[in-house]
Design a protein around this motif. Structure first.
Motif, PDB file in Angstrom:
ATOM      1  N   VAL A 212      -1.004   0.971  -4.776  1.00 35.39           N
ATOM      2  CA  VAL A 212       0.149  -0.019  -4.595  1.00 35.39           C
ATOM      3  C   VAL A 212       1.151   1.461  -5.576  1.00 35.39           C
ATOM      4  N   GLN A 213       1.008   1.813  -6.447  1.00 33.56           N
ATOM      5  CA  GLN A 213       1.218   3.373  -6.793  1.00 33.56           C
ATOM      6  C   GLN A 213       1.107   4.824  -6.246  1.00 33.56           C
ATOM      7  N   SER A 214       1.847   5.602  -6.446  1.00 36.61           N
ATOM      8  CA  SER A 214       1.322   6.803  -5.669  1.00 36.61           C
ATOM      9  C   SER A 214       1.104   7.763  -7.079  1.00 36.61           C
ATOM     10  N   ILE A 215      -0.395   8.219  -6.997  1.00 35.94           N
ATOM     11  CA  ILE A 215      -1.311   9.118  -7.858  1.00 35.94           C
ATOM     12  C   ILE A 215      -1.154  10.635  -7.463  1.00 35.94           C
TER      13      ILE A 215
ATOM     14  N   THR B 189       0.851  -1.193  -0.406  1.00 36.41           N
ATOM     15  CA  THR B 189      -0.250  -0.576   0.328  1.00 36.41           C
ATOM     16  C   THR B 189       0.943   0.624  -0.122  1.00 36.41           C
ATOM     17  N   GLN B 190       0.611   2.596  -1.104  1.00 38.17           N
ATOM     18  CA  GLN B 190       1.464   3.617  -0.877  1.00 38.17           C
ATOM     19  C   GLN B 190       0.986   4.635  -0.821  1.00 38.17           C
ATOM     20  N   TRP B 191      -0.864   4.182  -0.781  1.00 37.07           N
ATOM     21  CA  TRP B 191      -2.093   5.078  -0.469  1.00 37.07           C
ATOM     22  C   TRP B 191      -2.791   4.695   0.166  1.00 37.07           C
ATOM     23  N   THR B 192      -3.341   5.372   0.984  1.00 41.65           N
ATOM     24  CA  THR B 192      -4.466   5.445   1.521  1.00 41.65           C
ATOM     25  C   THR B 192      -5.334   6.175   1.282  1.00 41.65           C
ATOM     26  N   GLY B 193      -7.208   6.107   1.433  1.00 41.58           N
ATOM     27  CA  GLY B 193      -7.958   6.853   1.820  1.00 41.58           C
ATOM     28  C   GLY B 193      -9.742   6.260   1.793  1.00 41.58           C
ATOM     29  N   PHE B 194     -10.749   7.804   1.493  1.00 39.59           N
ATOM     30  CA  PHE B 194     -11.873   6.721   1.284  1.00 39.59           C
ATOM     31  C   PHE B 194     -12.451   7.766   0.345  1.00 39.59           C
ATOM     32  N   LEU B 195     -13.546   7.383  -0.137  1.00 41.57           N
ATOM     33  CA  LEU B 195     -14.757   8.023  -0.667  1.00 41.57           C
ATOM     34  C   LEU B 195     -16.033   7.782  -0.346  1.00 41.57           C
ATOM     35  N   VAL B 196     -16.713   8.537   0.001  1.00 43.51           N
ATOM     36  CA  VAL B 196     -18.120   8.986   0.272  1.00 43.51           C
ATOM     37  C   VAL B 196     -18.916   9.283  -0.842  1.00 43.51           C
TER      38      VAL B 196
ATOM     39  N   VAL C 292     -16.841  13.257  -1.287  1.00 49.93           N
ATOM     40  CA  VAL C 292     -15.710  13.518  -0.741  1.00 49.93           C
ATOM     41  C   VAL C 292     -14.588  12.125  -0.468  1.00 49.93           C
ATOM     42  N   PHE C 293     -13.606  12.363  -0.663  1.00 50.41           N
ATOM     43  CA  PHE C 293     -12.241  12.085  -0.942  1.00 50.41           C
ATOM     44  C   PHE C 293     -11.705  12.534  -0.123  1.00 50.41           C
ATOM     45  N   ASN C 294     -11.029  11.509   0.730  1.00 50.00           N
ATOM     46  CA  ASN C 294     -10.347  12.580   1.449  1.00 50.00           C
ATOM     47  C   ASN C 294      -8.956  10.667   1.706  1.00 50.00           C
ATOM     48  N   ALA C 295      -7.934  11.081   0.948  1.00 49.07           N
ATOM     49  CA  ALA C 295      -6.494  10.752   1.097  1.00 49.07           C
ATOM     50  C   ALA C 295      -4.939  11.050   1.585  1.00 49.07           C
ATOM     51  N   ASN C 296      -4.156   9.780   2.206  1.00 51.92           N
ATOM     52  CA  ASN C 296      -3.147  10.076   2.781  1.00 51.92           C
ATOM     53  C   ASN C 296      -2.690   9.217   2.065  1.00 51.92           C
ATOM     54  N   GLN C 297      -0.582   9.149   1.833  1.00 49.30           N
ATOM     55  CA  GLN C 297       0.249   8.108   1.440  1.00 49.30           C
ATOM     56  C   GLN C 297       0.641   7.475   3.413  1.00 49.30           C
TER      57      GLN C 297
END
Lengths: 428, 904
Positions: free
Chosen positions: B759-762, B724-731, B802-807
């Protein structure tokens, strides 16, 4: 005077702007023997070249926009000074200081002797490198008189040009637009409020101003004003001609330091003062926009209030309260939109920037971090917690753990950076 | 038999129910407990459900799933019109096309080139018609059902021992026994209402000993006196050891063995040869000698013992033997057919047993008759007036899909089940279907993973609309009532099958109402069903063959056999020691226990699969109810702390399992309830709800050689941390598949929450905006280092995403408040809070939901525990948690315990 049991120090204040008004208040607050009773420590004379008493200059834009009356911004009417046992010389300009004999010479040839002199002469609009700016209708936006003139011109004028996209210029433009004039605002930089906002925030401001009907000419300069007696148009260096019945110059300020400098006081931009606002002559203090402290002059009220505290402490109580030139946050309300700006405002590669943008609502909030601490704040449209961030910046408290949530405001955070991290007097 | 159809009965009396509020008795459509449900109906909608007070399965109780029945009624994903090759068509077109295609294929390749794949979700009447059509008229026994994945082992165990597929006992035995041994059953999650009954019995009679044999310490162990975490698949060793122990210590009932059984010596000898003492049992089961001794003693010294067994026994490559190893012990001690004493196979599905009654499996014929006896075949053929009676068994599930892959089967009709998710080696099943000439699917939901593979998609009625009977685990026949009009153009499964049969030109399918079918089914159960004045076949509902419509429509729950001798049904069988074998004696089966086919290689762990508390099967319906996704929201992997350490896995990280080219990505749950080297993955997730979480795609298609049931409980899999490179959620209000390596969908009240990871930074902003071109206004929070990103999208001032993500692998904080803003027109004051994710006031988030009924979360509960609530009851009094369905009580107790042990 011979009946006086104790000798009262003669205190002369030159200038009757906001700094002068404030120093009087500070003196009264400290003087346990009220001047009204005739037993004051000081025999105070205030000499101002404006005809009215001290007023809140910041409110001029409201007067222009018509949301406030001229009367209501006057804080000290002429009668007030007499009630306080002070001499108020209104509409009189001081032309010279005689330091050897410790008196000032007024334009009406009166000499006013002093034991201590406070120079609070303020500032004037900066010089505009444009030709023919002394014709009628080309004016400043500094005084109630300026506002009166603009308002009377506005009754017939159709077109106005405002030069300067700083706060004052924006307010002048907004005020006249509200009054129904077609306003063109000419600004030298590529964006408005370029000393407080970055390009993105300024673009929002530009949208707001445009929406109010103000036409913006950015990265533009006035080369000359056209007209024989009255201004007819302003001509830009690009050659473009902007027809106008009134032109307001609001391109920043120049300290009114000449009175002091000509009397031999030191100073490069203004009248140089030490940390206690004492000039190179120990009998003379300088406060406000005419003063120069460690090479810096002033334009916002907050540090000037500090000047007044320091001087009053010294004169009344003999206390040495050092003035510290701490950074100041700019808090503005431009045509109804709030702006909070402090520290650095342009993002550079050494910064880590956190930016919130809501374009549809014209909200922009940027924090610039260096070494995990805030070094710059640019808030537009929603300035909540501006002062809180300012304190975090002042105290150089690491905020990275609370980012990015903190940018939304501290009430959204469950864990806030600890304010106890560093002592309060830490400065950048 | 069409002569049985007497009068044309108009379907239902639906119109009368237009505005008034009325109540209807029916049954739940989920698990094998078969709870009675009272539904409240208004304006043709179920507005509430409650447990039916007088139903013997539940006496008023309902679990979380059952309590949410009305919430799954309005799925936006409901299939409403027939489709052929993705085009909506009329029923006439769809059925003509299907029947013609079937006929073409049969005429070219013969009847064995077609197949039906049915489901324990079908009602008995649906099942009966399907079975009749394919076995009697099309002429093949290529009809199998998802019961193959569930009950096939127990069916054969029963037949081998009793001569008939009979569960001898009833639920009451679970309460009246003195020792209850649960083997391979997490009843707390899989059969919650039965579990609650057991828990209540235990509370009332504390001397009732409860033993759980399960490699995992499941929620069921909450009420257990003894839990033996035995090695997976070692159950038959345990029971062989028990048989040896019983003989060695003279606990066998010699009289019962002599009078009512046969084959004891051989069985005992086989058991002793393999596990002749407690130590051998402990070694084989990798369990404590003392615990095993204690359980053996309990079994031996108590007359009333029930062994309740379920999928942990059945889903095995030696499931039949395991079942018989259990039954052997009960026969040896005569603990069968008596109050509180029996071996008890509890079924997974609401109508698995109904399917078995009609013979809906490839190796059954009908009404407990089989292909072994030509007389049975002829009898059924004559009864049906079948022109083309199948003569031999057909292909069982795993072989059936293999035959599709090999091109031997060219047309399949799948009804009410989702094999692309639920079959072992499910990717193979998916590929096989892609090769198949004609795939017909009858479904309630339009876009299940299997429906996506269909050429012909037929809308079936669902719970509340369909009408017919089901039989639960204790042989209890109940009416699942139809009281709503069909959604869209949906038809009942029995109607669809009958219409199709008529299109194919067959006679005998002109049913007008399910009662016509039921009576035919009852009549068949009575046909030549006597031997020496006793029934020859256990399944006998002859007393119901003349049921009136009024009786049928108000059917009271009744346990078969229902015949002249037992007109009010039969609570227990074998009470007299008489069985359905030719000799009338029960058979001991000599068992040589076997371990699962494959053991773990280096870098592999053993994957166990199973149910979670609030989901049903492949989530087609339960996934649409926000309540039911609140407890467990995302696919996960339970893993022992020691394994987690070795694999460098942290709680909440994503982990990747692999086998057969398929992969499963789930969140790490470090759980000391697992045995080291063994993990657990829930079986429910499908491609609609997660990117890679079809656990059954990893399961090897190893089956029990006798019954064909796959080994779902034991799959060696590779395991590695997800990169996992980045993680987040979409509401979001939009149902879609996010473009990233990992996503899991959670249904919420006003839309969906997607947990996403890559798995890849975007470039977060680009990624988001590409997927939401419809958004008119964006609110964004950017970080110049790209570590964080938040954005909210609005359409006409309504919040749509709503999108909230982080590395990194730890996701940003979610909030229910935010979910509730979806679709709303957001005022400026609130709009600012959207990216903050909370309103900024003091109301703390209540945390993950534990009590689904009252939506009470961990934080709320923990606060109350800290402020003095020291029992589940005390918590219930202040928070109501655990007071409705009670499913969360084990968790509440665990939380109280955890609070005590940490001293927080």
């Amino acid at each position: 005077m011979s009946e006086r049991k104790t000798y009262k120090k003669r205190l002369v204040i030159v200038g009757n702007g906001m700094a002068a008004g404030r120093i009087i208040d500070e003196l009264i607050a400290r003087d346990t023997v009220k001047p009204k009773s005739g037993h004051s420590l000081f025999d105070i004379t205030i000499i101002g070249d404006e005809t009215c008493g001290s007023y809140n200059r910041i409110m001029l834009s409201s007067v222009l926009a018509g949301t406030t009356s001229a009367m209501s911004i006057i804080q000290k009417p002429a009668s007030w000074y007499a009630q306080q046992g002070m001499r108020f010389m209104a509409g009189i300009r001081v032309t010279q200081i005689n330091r050897q004999q410790c008196h000032v010479l007024c334009a009406n040839d009166e000499r006013i002797p002093y034991d201590h002199l406070i120079i609070a002469t303020g500032s004037r609009p900066a010089h505009l490198p444009a030709l023919n700016q002394n014709i009628a209708g080309v004016m400043a936006f500094r005084t109630l008189a300026d506002v009166d003139t603009i308002l009377s011109l506005s009754q017939t004028a159709k077109h106005a040009v405002v030069i300067g996209g700083g706060l004052l210029g924006l307010e002048a433009a907004y005020g006249m637009a509200v009054r129904g004039l077609q306003v063109v605002l000419v600004h030298r930089s590529a964006w408005l409020l370029n000393r407080q906002l970055d390009e993105a925030a300024a673009a929002m401001l530009a949208r707001v101003m445009t929406h109010k009907g103000v036409v913006l000419k950015l990265a533009a300069q006035v080369a000359r004003f056209n007209g024989q007696i009255r201004v007819e148009s302003a001509q830009l260096t690009s050659g473009e001609i902007l027809p106008c019945d009134v032109a307001v110059i609001a391109t920043g300020i120049t300290p009114n330091a000449e009175l002091g400098i000509e009397a031999g006081l030191q100073g490069q931009y203004g009248i140089a003062v030490n940390d206690f606002l004492v000039t190179s002559d120990p009998h003379i203090s300088a406060i406000g926009e005419c003063a120069e402290h460690k090479g810096k002059t002033f334009g916002l009220v907050e540090p000037i209030w500090q000047h007044c505290i320091s001087v009053a402490d010294r004169l009344v109580r003999g206390m040495q309260t050092a003035y510290q030139n701490t950074p100041v946050a700019t808090k503005l309300k431009v045509s109804g939109v709030q702006v909070f700006s402090a520290g650095e405002w342009l993002t550079s590669p050494e910064h880590r920037a956190f930016i919130f943008v809501d374009s549809a609502r014209n909200i922009y909030r940027k924090l610039l971090l260096k070494n995990n601490c805030i070094v710059g704040i640019v808030f537009f449209g929603d300035v909540r917690d501006g002062q809180y961030f300012f304190e975090l910046m002042e105290r150089q408290i690491s905020v990275i753990q609370a980012m990015p949530q903190l940018l939304m405001g501290r009430r959204f955070c469950t864990q806030l950076p600890s304010m106890m991290a560093l002592p309060m007097n830490k400065t950048i | 038999m069409s002569s049985l159809i007497t009068t044309a009965v108009p379907e239902g009396t639906l119109q009368q129910q237009a505005t008034s509020i009325n109540k209807e008795h029916t049954t739940c459509c989920y698990c094998g407990v078969g709870c009675g449900v009272t539904a409240t109906i208004q304006n043709n909608q179920v507005i509430a459900v409650q447990g039916r007070e007088d139903h013997p399965a539940n006496f008023g109780r309902l679990c979380v799933k059952g309590s949410s029945l009305h919430q799954t009624q309005h799925s936006p994903e409901r299939l409403l019109r027939p489709r052929v090759h993705n085009q909506e068509v009329s029923w006439e077109q769809a059925l003509s096309y299907s029947a013609r295609s079937f006929q073409d294929i049969i005429s070219k390749y013969g009847p064995d080139s077609v197949a039906f794949y049915l489901s324990g979700q079908l009602l008995t009447e649906d099942y009966y018609v399907a079975n009749k059509l394919i076995k009697g008229f099309i002429g093949t026994a290529n009809v199998d059902t998802n019961s193959r994945l569930c009950m096939a082992s127990a069916v054969v165990s029963h037949k081998r021992a009793f001569g008939s597929d009979v569960v001898p006992g009833c639920y009451e035995d679970l309460e009246k026994t003195d020792v209850l041994i649960l083997v391979g059953s997490n009843a707390a999650y899989a059969h919650p209402v039965t579990f609650q009954r057991i828990a209540k019995a235990k509370q009332e009679r504390p001397h009732l000993k409860i033993v759980v044999l399960d490699p995992r310490r499941t929620a069921t162990c909450d009420i257990a006196d003894i839990h033996i975490p035995l090695a997976p698949g070692s159950d038959a060793y345990f029971f062989n050891g028990l048989l040896s122990y019983l003989a060695q210590h003279n606990y066998c009932d010699a009289h019962y063995i002599a009078e009512h059984t046969q084959g004891f010596e051989a069985a005992l000898s086989a058991a002793q040869k393999q596990v002749n003492n407690i130590h051998a049992a402990a070694a084989a089961c990798d369990a404590s000698v003392d615990l095993i001794a204690e359980v053996y003693r309990l079994f031996a010294q108590n007359k009333k013992v029930v062994t309740l067994f379920s999928q942990g026994i059945n889903q095995s490559s030696s499931g039949v033997d395991k079942g018989n190893a259990i039954i052997n012990c009960h026969l040896a001690t005569g603990k069968i057919g008596k109050e509180g004493a029996c071996p008890f196979s509890i079924t997974g599905q609401p109508n698995a047993m109904g399917g078995r009654e009609v013979g809906g499996l490839a190796n059954q014929l009908a009404a407990h008759m089989g292909f072994d006896d030509q007389a049975d075949i002829d009898r059924v053929a004559q009864f049906w007036q079948a022109p083309n009676m199948a003569q031999t068994e057909g292909l069982k599930a795993v072989d059936m899909f293999k035959a599709i892959d090999e091109g031997k089967i060219k047309a399949i009709w799948i009804m009410a089940t989702n094999p692309v998710v639920s079959m072992p080696d499910a990717d193979f099943v998916k590929q096989a279907l892609q090769k198949c000439e004609l795939v017909m699917v009858s479904e309630v939901i339009a876009d299940t993973d299997t429906a996506k593979a269909a050429h012909v998609l037929l809308p079936a009625t669902g719970w509340g609309e369909k009408n017919g009977t089901v039989t639960n685990s204790e042989r209890c026949i109940s009416l699942q009532k139809g009281f709503l009009p069909p959604a869209g153009e949906a038809k009942h499964d029995w109607q669809i099958i009958s219409l199709f049969a008529q299109k194919m030109g067959f006679k005998g399918f002109d049913y007008l109402h399910t009662i016509d079918i039921f009576k035919e089914h009852a009549a068949l159960s009575a046909l030549n069903n006597t031997r020496k004045q006793t029934p020859a076949r256990a399944f006998d509902i002859s007393a119901m063959a003349d049921i009136t419509l009024k009786q049928y429509s108000n059917l009271l729950p009744i346990q078969w056999p229902v015949n002249q001798a037992n007109p009010n049904g039969t609570q227990r069988l074998f009470s007299t020691g008489s069985f359905f074998t030719p000799s009338g004696k029960a058979n001991f089966i000599a068992i040589t226990a076997r371990l699962p086919v494959l053991q773990a290689q280096r870098n592999e762990v053993i994957m166990n699969t199973g149910r979670i508390r609030d989901q049903w099967h492949t989530m087609s319906r339960t996934g649409t109810a926000p309540h039911l996704l609140a407890h467990t929201q995302e696919p996960y992997v339970d893993i022992h702390p020691q394994d987690a350490r070795q694999l460098n896995l942290l709680e909440g990280q994503l982990v990747e399992l692999g086998n057969r080219g398929a992969r499963y990505i789930g969140r790490v749950k470090i759980n000391a309830a697992q045995r080291a080297g063994e993990i657990f993955a829930p079986m429910h997730w499908n491609a609609k709800y997660a990117s890679s979480a079809r656990a059954d795609a990893l399961v090897n298609p190893f089956v029990d050689p006798i019954c064909g049931q796959p080994e779902f409980k034991h799959t060696p899999v590779s395991i590695v941390r997800h990169n996992t490179q980045w993680t987040g959620f979409l509401v979001t209000t939009k149902n879609h598949e996010p473009q990233c390596d990992y996503w899991a969908k959670i249904t919420v009240q006003k839309g969906y929450v997607f947990r996403v990871a890559g798995v890849q930074s975007i470039a977060f902003d680009h990624w988001l905006k590409q997927q939401y071109p419809e958004v008119e206004q964006w609110q964004e929070l950017q970080d110049s280092q790209g570590e964080y990103y938040r954005a909210a999208g609005f359409v006409a001032s309504a919040l749509v995403v709503v999108f909230n993500a982080n590395q990194g692998h730890i996701g940003p904080t979610e909030s229910r408040w935010l979910n509730d803003q979806l679709g709303e027109s957001i005022e400026d004051g609130v709009r600012y809070s959207i990216l903050a994710g909370n309103t900024g006031c003091d109301d703390e988030d209540q945390g993950a939901v534990v009590c689904a009924c009252y939506q009470v979360g961990t934080n709320t509960i923990n606060r109350k525990i800290r402020s003095g609530c020291q029992s589940a009851e005390a918590l219930g009094q202040v928070l109501k948690c655990g007071t409705n369905c009670g499913s969360c009580i084990p968790e509440l107790n665990a939380m109280i315990q955890a609070c005590r042990s940490t001293g927080v």
